[in-house]
Design an enzyme around this catalytic site. Sequence first.
Site, PDB file in Angstrom:
ATOM      1  CB  THR A 176      -1.915  11.373  -2.288  1.00 60.79           C
ATOM      2  OG1 THR A 176      -1.407  10.117  -2.740  1.00 60.79           O
ATOM      3  CG2 THR A 176      -2.946  11.873  -3.273  1.00 60.79           C
ATOM      4  CB  ALA A 177      -1.524  14.501   2.124  1.00 60.65           C
ATOM      5  CG  HIS A 228      -5.075   8.346   7.456  1.00 63.03           C
ATOM      6  ND1 HIS A 228      -5.708   8.105   6.263  1.00 63.03           N
ATOM      7  CD2 HIS A 228      -3.824   7.827   7.322  1.00 63.03           C
ATOM      8  CE1 HIS A 228      -4.894   7.468   5.444  1.00 63.03           C
ATOM      9  NE2 HIS A 228      -3.745   7.291   6.056  1.00 63.03           N
ATOM     10  CE  LYS A 256      -3.775   2.559   0.946  1.00 61.96           C
ATOM     11  NZ  LYS A 256      -4.557   2.351   2.179  1.00 61.96           N
ATOM     12  CB  VAL A 257       2.680   3.068  -2.276  1.00 59.42           C
ATOM     13  CG1 VAL A 257       3.611   1.911  -1.970  1.00 59.42           C
ATOM     14  CG2 VAL A 257       2.019   2.893  -3.640  1.00 59.42           C
ATOM     15  CB  SER A 258       1.501   8.026  -1.318  1.00 58.98           C
ATOM     16  OG  SER A 258       1.059   9.205  -1.937  1.00 58.98           O
TER      17      SER A 258
END
Length: 298
Positions: free
Chosen positions: A125-126, A169, A73-75
Site C-alpha cells: 500500500t505504501a 511503521h 495480514k496482507v497489504s
Amino acid sequence: MTAMTPANDAAPDPLRIAYSPCPNDTFVFDAWAHGRVPGAPALDVTFADIDITNGVAERGAAAPGSSELDVLKVSYAVLPYVLDEYALLPCGGALGRGCGPLVLTREAGVDLAGKTVAVPSEKSTAYLLFRLWAADTLSGGVGEIVVMPFDEIMPAVRDGGVDAGLVIHEARFTYQNYGLHRLADMGEHWEATTGLPIPLGAIIARRSLGPDVLRSLADAARTSVRMAWDDPEVSRPYVMEHAQEMDPSVADQHIGLYVNEFTADLGEDGYAAVRGLLTRAAAEGLVPALRPDALAFP
C-alpha cells in the site's frame, strides 16, 4: 456384535494465521492467540513480514486450495490479485489518519524527479500511495525504484546508496535518529485529496472456510482488539517479546497510531478508502481493476 465407532470429540485443528511481529498486530491478536477470546477458533500463529504474507496470498490465489495459511495480514495493495480466493475481513487490519508512509531524504527539499528511491515492496500500500503522490506532484516522474528490506532503507538513504527512501511503521518515529529529513508524507497527500483514512494492512481469510467460519473470525478479531483496549497491560509481554528490541514508548506510539476504530470495524469510511485507493491505483495501471462485489463480506 458390531463394535461401536467412538464419537470424534477431538478438537478441530487450529486455524493457521500469519501476521507481523509489529506491535499493532501483536496487540490486536494477543487475546485471540492466547485463547482468551471465548468461543474463538484456536490459532496456529506464524510471524512473517507483510511482503512474505503478500507472496503467500498470491500463490494461494494462483493455485486455489494450495495455501498453507487460512488467515493472513496482507497489504491492501495485493487485494486485487487475491480476492477470488480470499475474503477481506471487516476488522483486524490497519487504517487510520496521520499514519501514512513517508519519503525520506538526506537533505531537505530534494527534487525527486529522476532520482533513485528505495521501497520495501512494489506490491505494498505504501508503494501505491507513493506512486499516486508522484503522479500528482512530480512532473518529471521518479527514476529508478529499488526494492530492499524495510530495515535497510534508512541506512541506505543516510549512507548515500539511494537518493530517497519510502518508509512505514515505526520509522515515522525514528528517522531523525538517522539524520534524515521528511520530504513528503504520503498519508497527508492521500487525506488532503480524498478526505478518507489511509488503508495500510488488511486481514484476509480463505473463502473456502465458509461464511459461518468467516463471520466467526471477524467476531473473534473484534473481540480480541476490544479486550486489548480494555486492559492494554495484558498484551504488553506479547507485544514486547516480538517488538525486535523496540523502545516501549515507540511500541506504544505504534499501537496508538495503527490500532483504532477502523481496526474494530472498517465501516463506511474504511470501505470507501479501500475501494478509493484500489480504484485510483487501477486507473494509473498499478493494479488490476476490482470487480464490483470483490470487497463484500459474506
